[in-house]
Design a protein around this motif. Sequence first.
Motif, mmCIF file in Angstrom:
data_model
loop_
_atom_site.group_PDB
_atom_site.id
_atom_site.type_symbol
_atom_site.label_atom_id
_atom_site.label_comp_id
_atom_site.label_asym_id
_atom_site.label_seq_id
_atom_site.Cartn_x
_atom_site.Cartn_y
_atom_site.Cartn_z
ATOM 1 N N LEU B 111 1.449 3.090 -11.257
ATOM 2 C CA LEU B 111 0.351 1.874 -11.534
ATOM 3 C C LEU B 111 1.511 0.704 -11.232
ATOM 4 O O LEU B 111 1.462 -0.547 -10.274
ATOM 5 N N LEU B 112 2.758 0.650 -11.608
ATOM 6 C CA LEU B 112 3.590 -0.262 -11.118
ATOM 7 C C LEU B 112 3.588 -0.919 -9.856
ATOM 8 O O LEU B 112 3.881 -1.750 -9.800
ATOM 9 N N HIS B 113 4.314 0.575 -9.015
ATOM 10 C CA HIS B 113 3.703 0.220 -7.562
ATOM 11 C C HIS B 113 2.932 -0.195 -6.753
ATOM 12 O O HIS B 113 3.002 0.608 -5.291
ATOM 13 N N CYS B 114 0.899 0.109 -7.110
ATOM 14 C CA CYS B 114 0.412 0.408 -6.266
ATOM 15 C C CYS B 114 0.258 -0.730 -5.423
ATOM 16 O O CYS B 114 1.146 -2.074 -5.589
ATOM 17 N N ARG B 115 -0.028 -1.058 -4.579
ATOM 18 C CA ARG B 115 -0.203 -2.043 -2.967
ATOM 19 C C ARG B 115 -1.491 -2.744 -2.801
ATOM 20 O O ARG B 115 -1.756 -3.984 -2.508
ATOM 21 N N LYS B 116 -2.356 -2.315 -3.942
ATOM 22 C CA LYS B 116 -3.504 -3.155 -4.203
ATOM 23 C C LYS B 116 -3.133 -3.862 -5.781
ATOM 24 O O LYS B 116 -2.455 -3.255 -6.835
ATOM 25 N N VAL B 117 -3.643 -4.687 -6.031
ATOM 26 C CA VAL B 117 -4.014 -5.652 -7.126
ATOM 27 C C VAL B 117 -4.447 -4.869 -8.311
ATOM 28 O O VAL B 117 -6.380 -4.181 -7.847
ATOM 29 N N ALA B 210 -11.842 -8.802 -10.361
ATOM 30 C CA ALA B 210 -11.292 -7.659 -9.852
ATOM 31 C C ALA B 210 -12.069 -8.077 -8.125
ATOM 32 O O ALA B 210 -11.540 -8.276 -7.330
ATOM 33 N N ALA B 211 -13.760 -8.319 -8.313
ATOM 34 C CA ALA B 211 -14.239 -9.449 -7.814
ATOM 35 C C ALA B 211 -13.773 -10.685 -6.576
ATOM 36 O O ALA B 211 -13.551 -10.834 -5.520
ATOM 37 N N MET B 212 -12.959 -11.469 -7.918
ATOM 38 C CA MET B 212 -12.309 -12.452 -7.168
ATOM 39 C C MET B 212 -10.837 -11.987 -6.047
ATOM 40 O O MET B 212 -10.520 -12.005 -5.036
ATOM 41 N N CYS B 213 -10.076 -11.220 -6.845
ATOM 42 C CA CYS B 213 -9.301 -10.426 -5.951
ATOM 43 C C CYS B 213 -8.724 -9.207 -5.088
ATOM 44 O O CYS B 213 -8.509 -9.887 -3.717
ATOM 45 N N ALA B 214 -10.299 -9.422 -4.750
ATOM 46 C CA ALA B 214 -10.815 -8.636 -3.523
ATOM 47 C C ALA B 214 -11.337 -8.996 -2.736
ATOM 48 O O ALA B 214 -11.293 -8.997 -1.367
ATOM 49 N N SER B 215 -11.569 -10.598 -3.370
ATOM 50 C CA SER B 215 -11.799 -12.212 -1.673
ATOM 51 C C SER B 215 -10.606 -12.008 -1.200
ATOM 52 O O SER B 215 -10.187 -12.944 0.415
ATOM 53 N N ILE B 216 -9.687 -12.047 -1.955
ATOM 54 C CA ILE B 216 -8.602 -11.758 -0.704
ATOM 55 C C ILE B 216 -7.546 -11.110 0.363
ATOM 56 O O ILE B 216 -8.204 -10.027 0.563
ATOM 57 N N MET B 217 -7.448 -11.736 0.770
ATOM 58 C CA MET B 217 -7.098 -11.151 3.063
ATOM 59 C C MET B 217 -5.844 -9.455 2.649
ATOM 60 O O MET B 217 -5.351 -10.283 1.819
ATOM 61 N N ARG B 218 -6.027 -8.516 3.132
ATOM 62 C CA ARG B 218 -5.721 -7.631 2.733
ATOM 63 C C ARG B 218 -4.411 -7.829 2.959
ATOM 64 O O ARG B 218 -3.404 -7.513 2.236
ATOM 65 N N ASP B 219 -3.781 -8.180 4.145
ATOM 66 C CA ASP B 219 -2.706 -8.199 4.517
ATOM 67 C C ASP B 219 -1.768 -9.887 3.154
ATOM 68 O O ASP B 219 -0.697 -9.378 2.508
ATOM 69 N N GLY B 220 -2.113 -10.509 2.557
ATOM 70 C CA GLY B 220 -2.024 -11.557 1.538
ATOM 71 C C GLY B 220 -1.758 -10.822 0.456
ATOM 72 O O GLY B 220 -0.155 -10.657 -0.350
ATOM 73 N N ILE B 221 -1.894 -9.787 0.254
ATOM 74 C CA ILE B 221 -2.093 -8.924 -1.191
ATOM 75 C C ILE B 221 -1.324 -8.071 -1.151
ATOM 76 O O ILE B 221 -0.426 -8.046 -2.044
ATOM 77 N N VAL B 222 -0.387 -7.173 0.324
ATOM 78 C CA VAL B 222 0.231 -6.241 -0.478
ATOM 79 C C VAL B 222 1.032 -7.160 0.070
ATOM 80 O O VAL B 222 2.585 -6.385 -0.144
ATOM 81 N N THR B 223 1.383 -7.928 1.139
ATOM 82 C CA THR B 223 2.460 -9.284 0.878
ATOM 83 C C THR B 223 3.183 -9.654 -0.358
ATOM 84 O O THR B 223 4.156 -9.482 -0.810
ATOM 85 N N GLU B 224 2.447 -9.746 -0.937
ATOM 86 C CA GLU B 224 2.622 -10.599 -2.542
ATOM 87 C C GLU B 224 3.068 -9.421 -3.213
ATOM 88 O O GLU B 224 3.816 -9.554 -4.537
ATOM 89 N N LYS B 225 2.264 -8.371 -3.754
ATOM 90 C CA LYS B 225 2.759 -7.074 -4.085
ATOM 91 C C LYS B 225 4.220 -7.089 -3.443
ATOM 92 O O LYS B 225 4.952 -6.250 -4.231
ATOM 93 N N TYR B 226 5.261 -6.833 -2.324
ATOM 94 C CA TYR B 226 6.413 -6.372 -2.613
ATOM 95 C C TYR B 226 6.832 -6.952 -2.495
ATOM 96 O O TYR B 226 8.720 -6.631 -2.542
ATOM 97 N N ALA B 227 6.495 -8.443 -2.442
ATOM 98 C CA ALA B 227 7.315 -9.667 -3.488
ATOM 99 C C ALA B 227 7.621 -8.910 -5.112
ATOM 100 O O ALA B 227 9.028 -9.428 -5.244
#
Lengths: 243, 286
Positions: B111-117, B210-227
Amino acid sequence: MTAVDLRTADGRAYIEVPSFAPLTAHDPDFAGRLAAAVVEASDDDHVKAIVLRATGPDFAPATPTGFPSVAGTPTTWHRAFAASTAVYQATCFAKKVVVAEVRGACHGAGSALLLCADLAVASEDAAFGSPFLDVPESNFVLAALTIRLNRAKSWLLRGQTYTAADALRIGLVNRVVPTGRLRAETERMTAAVRGMPLDGVTMSKMLQQAVYDAHGVGREFDLADHYAIHRAAVGSGLAEERA
Amino acid sequence: MNDGTVELTKDHDRHIATITIRRPAAGNLMTRAMATAFAAHLADADEDDDVKAVLIRGEGDDLCAGWDPADAWEQYTDAPGGAVRKHPSQRARLIALDDAWWGRNGLYQRLLHCRKVTIVEARGRCWDTGLYLVLCADLVVAAGDATFGSPRWHNVGVDGDMSLLFATVGLKRAKELMYCNVAWSAPTALDHGLVDRVADDAAQGATELAAMCASIMRDGIVTEKYAVFASLEKLGVGLSFAATTVVGASLSNIHFQPGEFNFLREVRHEGAEAALARSRADLEIR
């Protein structure tokens, strides 16, 4: 010589002093006896919670600091205030849950000690001065973990005094009660600790120490000598400039 | 009581996966099998490029009222080296805790390292395992009746990760949960930063988020998660999880002093349900 009284009852150890101001004054004898009391309580199998209490009107009133010379810092001062066996690390790394019971003024070493305690109960009239000006052995990492980095920086740089209500709001203390209910609230809080198994308390504190290490709490204590030498050097430099 | 499931559904049009804990009659108490299924669903969502957000919820009144103690002993006996003697070996306890919960494939690391929001809809009891779902997720929407704590710690000692708790709510507040047999109400959890929002309708609030987060571009989400992952490493979360496994295994065979409430014996003699009820009777909601 300021008295340091240790007594135990019902799974609790009470360490009582008139006030903790002698720590701010850097009285090595007081610091040594206080550390010894913490260690003795921590090692006592009948104790699960340790209460730090001032019997006077103030937990730690403001008092002139007794800074060591640069030469004395790594020796006498280090043993009493910065060593792993000294009072702050003995408190921070105690095997039992440490509760600070604060009323009135809490300045200098009082706030440094408060940061080392696990839990804190305060009276409505308590006021919390910054420890960083007068007590170079204060642990900034603990402050950042407790009240968060932005507030800890502000406390370090501006040296403001927090009211009891502010201290509760920012997470510096766990409870604020009228002065007349202070001891009762401490008893209530420590009763919950007494309900835990002794092995559970001790192992929890050991896990807590591992996490502290990961956060750099121990390394910050290791820098205390350097902060003290810096403070002593700056002090003498100011004196020379004035001369 | 081992009748729980964890279900995954995916709405690719909205880019939202939903993981639902289904054991409502038991407050969604989590078993090892449920944790394993949960982790597998997280891996599934993580691998699915059409999923951007993962919504986590519980069926019924509670998100998750804890870890099922009836299952706890079995997970040790079933682990390698666990059935060699009358009592499971220490290595079996370590392996069990690592595999299902704290290790790289365990529920909390997944859960902590899931690459999705990841978004939790927190309702009712969010205790023990429920508290860690809240801590490991990215965002939390709480219902007004939600409570947060780990009453298990009062019975055996603190066997959960502390670094996330310290980083999220601060040292002294964390220790209130650890040592004072306290759970926080939703407003207190909001005040202390454990949850992001308290909503009259938590289901709707979490779905909208969740809908708001799902409107974010994929690359943006995964980039922020790796940060975020990099920051977690700097916080020492990996070390803390490993230490938690060690201490958790030790706490599974602690000795109780005369007069202390022996939770483990109570589970063996009175059953998990009765032991849980008795052990939680004095929990204070603040």
